[in-house]
Design a protein around this motif. Structure first.
Motif, PDB file in Angstrom:
ATOM      1  N   VAL A 457       0.840  -1.200   0.000  1.00 52.87           N
ATOM      2  CA  VAL A 457       0.000   0.000   0.000  1.00 52.87           C
ATOM      3  C   VAL A 457       0.878   1.255   0.000  1.00 52.87           C
ATOM      4  CG1 VAL A 457      -1.683   1.331   1.339  1.00 52.87           C
ATOM      5  CG2 VAL A 457      -1.937  -1.151   1.127  1.00 52.87           C
ATOM      6  N   LYS A 458       1.960   1.229   0.773  1.00 57.55           N
ATOM      7  CA  LYS A 458       2.867   2.383   0.833  1.00 57.55           C
ATOM      8  C   LYS A 458       3.487   2.668  -0.531  1.00 57.55           C
ATOM      9  CE  LYS A 458       6.813   4.122   3.529  1.00 57.55           C
ATOM     10  NZ  LYS A 458       7.801   3.773   4.573  1.00 57.55           N
ATOM     11  N   LYS A 459       3.909   1.623  -1.235  1.00 56.61           N
ATOM     12  CA  LYS A 459       4.487   1.808  -2.579  1.00 56.61           C
ATOM     13  C   LYS A 459       3.460   2.434  -3.526  1.00 56.61           C
ATOM     14  CE  LYS A 459       7.710  -2.147  -2.347  1.00 56.61           C
ATOM     15  NZ  LYS A 459       8.972  -1.444  -2.482  1.00 56.61           N
ATOM     16  N   LEU A 460       2.222   1.942  -3.462  1.00 57.20           N
ATOM     17  CA  LEU A 460       1.194   2.470  -4.351  1.00 57.20           C
ATOM     18  C   LEU A 460       0.817   3.900  -3.974  1.00 57.20           C
ATOM     19  CD1 LEU A 460      -1.058  -0.711  -4.733  1.00 57.20           C
ATOM     20  CD2 LEU A 460       0.534   0.242  -6.411  1.00 57.20           C
ATOM     21  N   GLN A 461       0.818   4.192  -2.692  1.00 62.54           N
ATOM     22  CA  GLN A 461       0.551   5.572  -2.242  1.00 62.54           C
ATOM     23  C   GLN A 461       1.583   6.529  -2.819  1.00 62.54           C
ATOM     24  OE1 GLN A 461       0.389   5.023   2.032  1.00 62.54           O
ATOM     25  NE2 GLN A 461      -1.732   5.748   2.108  1.00 62.54           N
ATOM     26  N   ALA A 462       2.835   6.104  -2.772  1.00 61.55           N
ATOM     27  CA  ALA A 462       3.909   6.941  -3.312  1.00 61.55           C
ATOM     28  C   ALA A 462       3.731   7.128  -4.820  1.00 61.55           C
ATOM     29  CB  ALA A 462       5.261   6.307  -2.999  1.00 61.55           C
ATOM     30  N   ALA A 463       3.324   6.065  -5.506  1.00 60.05           N
ATOM     31  CA  ALA A 463       3.127   6.144  -6.954  1.00 60.05           C
ATOM     32  C   ALA A 463       1.982   7.088  -7.307  1.00 60.05           C
ATOM     33  CB  ALA A 463       2.854   4.753  -7.512  1.00 60.05           C
ATOM     34  N   VAL A 464       0.907   7.056  -6.525  1.00 60.84           N
ATOM     35  CA  VAL A 464      -0.217   7.963  -6.766  1.00 60.84           C
ATOM     36  C   VAL A 464       0.221   9.405  -6.529  1.00 60.84           C
ATOM     37  CG1 VAL A 464      -2.496   8.661  -5.956  1.00 60.84           C
ATOM     38  CG2 VAL A 464      -1.955   6.238  -6.208  1.00 60.84           C
ATOM     39  N   GLY A 465       1.056   9.622  -5.508  1.00 60.89           N
ATOM     40  CA  GLY A 465       1.540  10.966  -5.214  1.00 60.89           C
ATOM     41  C   GLY A 465       2.449  11.505  -6.280  1.00 60.89           C
TER      42      GLY A 465
END
Length: 467
Positions: A457-465
């Motif tokens: 989830v953290k990796k995807l959050q960073a990608a969305v940001g």
């Protein structure tokens, strides 16, 4: 009364178009990659033609909305096995679009006894799957309907799948082995029983049949040798600490790949030209499966996946049916922005929902809502007090239903251009939808799995940001 015929889009469109061309119908706007659902035939100018998803056609014929239709025998049988008294009659096999329905397994020797546990069957054909299981006197079984990609579910999420394929070799290509052939099918011409008995359909039917080849190999005569079986790569029991991730098939794949790339996550063979549904992902302890976005909320709620990338529209439809479902949105991925809208025909003199309510007040006949989002549509009608209404489930090509076969659509749109092109108009926006990461509210009791979930989830959050 004009004769009305329903033509298929999808798998039968190209060959149906060729048949009609041979019959010299002079059709406009009925070809591959079409998006227009109201073609006209110069040979039969009074013939009313509509194009539907194939699965909707037997239903439209049974309801008497259309006199004639062309669809696969598989979808006709799917209707008749549950509603045998439906007013549909098969007129003629059309000698194209051959295939078979197989009960198939991902195991070399499927265990039918299951140590007393129910045998799970995934299928787009839930009525046929249930009928076959009863016919075979399976002691305990459960059938769960899916929108498609039934071959993705065995062996982890189902023991068997009932699915359509051109041959056993085609099944082997997706690591499935046929256990039984349930039905051979091809395209067929069907008719509403009352229309067949009371209307003059002779010219239309004769024109179609005159274009058929004089002889054709029966689907039952096809050679269907069972090739060597290669079990799927994941047949062992999934580790308790593994994270099960569902990724979407269809047109969301490219945007999903771009998201994963921004997250620094490599994935192989996705999208897959060969139809691989278990791509390899470069994340320890994460297992990926590719399924239909429509099926994901229920699969997450049932515990078959820990995370899934789907649309908020499908999650909302799921929650409208199951308000206490554990499936929930974890992260807005800000991909594929669409709006869920209420749509009527341009000729309907209403501009908004209040106007619609006044327009239909005092109407005797039920108000008809057509939608793929049946639960959202049902809630919309109740919340807006649309009186006596009926929801018509559809499987795509929903724009074809207005104004003849429905009064209102609940549909998604990106730009509104397709809606306008079909002479329709938007009178309300229900909500905006984007792709989102969903998961379950259920507690994870494995510390390692919890850590893996948080890391993903953290990796995807960073990608969305970073988008």
């Amino acid at each position: 009364m004009p004769v009305k015929i329903a033509l298929p889009k999808g798998r039968l469109l190209r060959k149906t178009a060729a048949l009609l061309q041979k019959a010299d119908w002079g059709l406009d706007e009925y070809q591959s990659n079409m998006g227009f659902y109201r073609p006209q035939a110069s040979k039969f100018p009074d013939l009313l033609i509509r194009v539907f998803h194939e699965k909707d056609i037997p239903i439209q014929i049974a309801l008497g909305n259309y006199d004639l239709g062309i669809c696969g025998l598989d979808w006709l049988r799917e209707l008749l096995v549950k509603y045998p008294s439906s007013g549909v009659v098969k007129i003629k096999d059309l000698l194209y679009g051959e295939g078979s329905l197989y009960l198939a397994s991902a195991a070399l020797r499927p265990d039918f006894k299951q140590n007393g546990t129910p045998l799970r069957i995934a299928s787009e054909y839930p009525n046929l799957a249930e009928a076959y299981a009863l016919q075979q006197r399976m002691n305990r079984f459960s059938v769960f309907p899916v929108w498609g990609a039934a071959e993705a579910y065995p062996p982890e999420n189902a023991e068997m799948a009932l699915l359509a394929a051109g041959s056993a070799a085609e099944l082997a290509a997706c690591a499935m082995r046929p256990v039984a052939k349930v039905l051979d099918y091809s395209a067929c011409l069907i008719a509403n029983r009352s229309s067949w008995e009371n209307k003059d359909l002779d010219k239309i039917v004769a024109s179609l049949l005159s274009a058929l080849p004089e002889t054709a190999k029966s689907v039952a005569e096809k050679k269907d040798a069972v090739p060597a079986f290669s079990p799927p790569r994941i047949v062992e029991k999934i580790a308790r600490d593994a994270v099960r991730l569902a990724l979407p098939d269809g047109h969301q794949q490219q945007q999903t790949v771009e998201l994963l790339t921004r997250a620094g996550i490599k994935i192989e063979d996705y999208p897959s030209e060969s139809g691989v549904r278990r791509p390899q992902i470069a994340l320890d302890g994460v297992i990926v499966k590719v399924i239909r976005p429509q099926d994901m909320p229920l699969q997450v709620a049932n515990g078959n996946f820990d995370l899934a990338i789907t649309g908020r529209d499908w999650l909302t439809d799921h929650l409208a049916q199951f308000p206490s479902s554990p499936a929930c949105e974890i992260l807005d991925l800000k991909l594929r922005k669409v709006r869920l809208v209420a749509v009527v025909h341009q000729d309907m003199p209403v501009a908004d929902t209040a106007g619609l309510r006044n327009y239909i007040a005092g109407r005797d006949a039920p108000f008809r809502l057509a939608s793929e989002y049946v639960n959202i549509a049902d809630k919309y009608a109740r919340d807006n007090h649309l009186g006596h209404y009926r929801v018509i489930p559809t499987w795509g090509a929903t724009e074809a239903f207005l104004p003849d076969d429905a009064d209102l659509l609940i549909e998604n749109t990106e730009t509104g251009r397709t809606i306008a092109r079909h002479n329709l108009k938007i009178i309300d926006t229900l909500f905006a939808s984007t792709a989102c990461l969903i998961g379950s509210r259920m507690t994870v009791d494995s510390p390692l799995k919890k850590e893996r979930l948080a890391d993903l989830v953290k990796k995807l959050q960073a990608a969305v940001g970073d988008a």
